[in-house]
Design a protein around this motif. Structure first.
Motif, mmCIF file in Angstrom:
data_model
loop_
_atom_site.group_PDB
_atom_site.id
_atom_site.type_symbol
_atom_site.label_atom_id
_atom_site.label_comp_id
_atom_site.label_asym_id
_atom_site.label_seq_id
_atom_site.Cartn_x
_atom_site.Cartn_y
_atom_site.Cartn_z
ATOM 1 N N THR A 16 31.193 57.530 -39.901
ATOM 2 C CA THR A 16 30.946 57.083 -41.400
ATOM 3 C C THR A 16 31.911 57.786 -42.233
ATOM 4 O O THR A 16 32.364 56.927 -43.266
ATOM 5 C CB THR A 16 29.420 58.119 -42.003
ATOM 6 N N LYS A 20 34.163 55.096 -44.730
ATOM 7 C CA LYS A 20 34.234 55.304 -46.139
ATOM 8 C C LYS A 20 35.527 55.410 -46.547
ATOM 9 O O LYS A 20 35.924 54.812 -47.440
ATOM 10 C CB LYS A 20 33.399 56.269 -46.520
ATOM 11 N N ILE A 41 26.402 51.906 -45.637
ATOM 12 C CA ILE A 41 26.791 52.702 -44.702
ATOM 13 C C ILE A 41 25.841 53.898 -44.656
ATOM 14 O O ILE A 41 25.782 54.458 -45.707
ATOM 15 C CB ILE A 41 28.269 53.235 -45.295
ATOM 16 N N GLU A 42 25.435 54.080 -43.506
ATOM 17 C CA GLU A 42 24.352 55.271 -43.176
ATOM 18 C C GLU A 42 25.145 56.344 -43.352
ATOM 19 O O GLU A 42 26.424 56.442 -42.498
ATOM 20 C CB GLU A 42 23.649 54.894 -41.777
ATOM 21 N N LEU A 43 24.752 57.459 -43.842
ATOM 22 C CA LEU A 43 25.598 58.631 -43.710
ATOM 23 C C LEU A 43 25.443 59.565 -42.350
ATOM 24 O O LEU A 43 24.346 59.425 -41.721
ATOM 25 C CB LEU A 43 25.151 59.659 -44.896
#
Length: 107
Positions: A16, A20, A41-43
């Protein structure tokens, strides 16, 4: 596998965070080209891989999506997970890879 024997892929990397960070750089590139650039975007997702290897892969895939998408087009980057796996996707409305090139790569 090409060139990846130099990486220690037994480490846990924060996918992640790496993604990012990369997207911050690519967003301005996409905006200069007049593209709609979106992300999902999944954390907190991690993967067993060398961070340098992940960066090379991300650079190549996202750069190509931006490069080959015509002005006014769309690029969407997603990183999600289900119970068993991570799913990384880059979608765009560029011309895509010709079928014969895909076949060559699979040989």
């Amino acid at each position: 596998d090409k060139g990846f024997d130099q990486y220690d892929n037994n480490q846990i990397s924060n996918f992640t965070q790496i993604l990012k960070t990369k997207l911050e750089l690519f967003r301005s590139m996409a905006e200069r080209k007049g593209l709609y650039f979106n992300e999902e975007i999944e954390l907190g997702l991690t993967v067993k891989a060398h961070p340098g290897a992940l960066e090379r892969i991300l650079n190549n895939i996202i750069d190509n999506a931006i490069k080959f998408t015509p002005p006014g087009g769309t690029v969407v980057v997603c990183l999600t997970s289900d119970d068993e796996r991570l799913v990384f996707e880059v979608m765009d409305n560029g011309p895509g890879i010709p079928d014969e090139r895909v076949a060559e790569a699979l040989e």
